[in-house]
Design an enzyme around this catalytic site. Sequence first.
Site, PDB file in Angstrom:
ATOM      1  N   HIS A  82       0.834  -1.198   0.000  1.00  0.00           N
ATOM      2  CA  HIS A  82       0.000   0.000   0.000  1.00  0.00           C
ATOM      3  C   HIS A  82       0.874   1.255   0.000  1.00  0.00           C
ATOM      4  CE1 HIS A  82      -3.136   2.662   2.131  1.00  0.00           C
ATOM      5  NE2 HIS A  82      -3.357   2.670   0.832  1.00  0.00           N
ATOM      6  N   ASP A 134       7.696   8.097 -20.470  1.00  0.00           N
ATOM      7  CA  ASP A 134       8.058   8.147 -21.881  1.00  0.00           C
ATOM      8  C   ASP A 134       9.548   7.836 -22.028  1.00  0.00           C
ATOM      9  OD1 ASP A 134       9.511  10.586 -21.397  1.00  0.00           O
ATOM     10  OD2 ASP A 134       7.711  11.759 -21.785  1.00  0.00           O
ATOM     11  N   HIS A 136       6.504  19.401 -13.856  1.00  0.00           N
ATOM     12  CA  HIS A 136       7.341  18.274 -14.304  1.00  0.00           C
ATOM     13  C   HIS A 136       8.539  18.058 -13.384  1.00  0.00           C
ATOM     14  CE1 HIS A 136       8.652  15.248 -17.083  1.00  0.00           C
ATOM     15  NE2 HIS A 136       9.785  15.874 -17.328  1.00  0.00           N
ATOM     16  N   TYR A 174       6.070  14.683 -21.937  1.00  0.00           N
ATOM     17  CA  TYR A 174       5.339  14.687 -20.659  1.00  0.00           C
ATOM     18  C   TYR A 174       4.329  13.549 -20.520  1.00  0.00           C
ATOM     19  CZ  TYR A 174       7.357  19.351 -20.685  1.00  0.00           C
ATOM     20  OH  TYR A 174       8.227  20.410 -20.764  1.00  0.00           O
ATOM     21  N   ASN A 233       3.917  10.794 -18.801  1.00  0.00           N
ATOM     22  CA  ASN A 233       4.433  10.095 -17.627  1.00  0.00           C
ATOM     23  C   ASN A 233       3.354  10.087 -16.552  1.00  0.00           C
ATOM     24  OD1 ASN A 233       7.297  10.194 -18.659  1.00  0.00           O
ATOM     25  ND2 ASN A 233       6.923  12.378 -18.409  1.00  0.00           N
TER      26      ASN A 233
END
Length: 130
Positions: free
Chosen positions: A20, A28, A97, A119, A121
């Site tokens: 958990h 990418d 980012h 981007y 991801n």
Amino acid sequence: MKRTALLHAELSHLIATLGHGDLVVIGDAGLPVPPGPQRIDLAVTRGVPRFTEVLAAVLSEMEVESATIAREACSAADGALPPWCAMLAVEPQCVNHAQLKRLSRQARAVVRTGETTPYTNVVLSAGVVF
């Protein structure tokens, strides 16, 4: 042979051993992999495999409690989430980012795809099934 969608041994083992709150990054081809997390490199060539294919396979076996994406992945015009976010059962949190890259240092693993869309991801946090 397994009956479920995910056949990649390392990726399957990773998901089977998550606890958990453990983090898994699907990224990418250009996402830097920090020292520490396991690197599962699936990239063969540009676009192979696609991010959405890997995400679908992971989501078929992983219980996801939360997700985080880069704000830069959202539409500049209206801030809309990327279409692949519809695959997630949760609404992703958006961070810049640089924050996403820092968060990836805490991940159990970073899965590198052949995706070349900037981007693309996501950081997935493992949930529990009970």
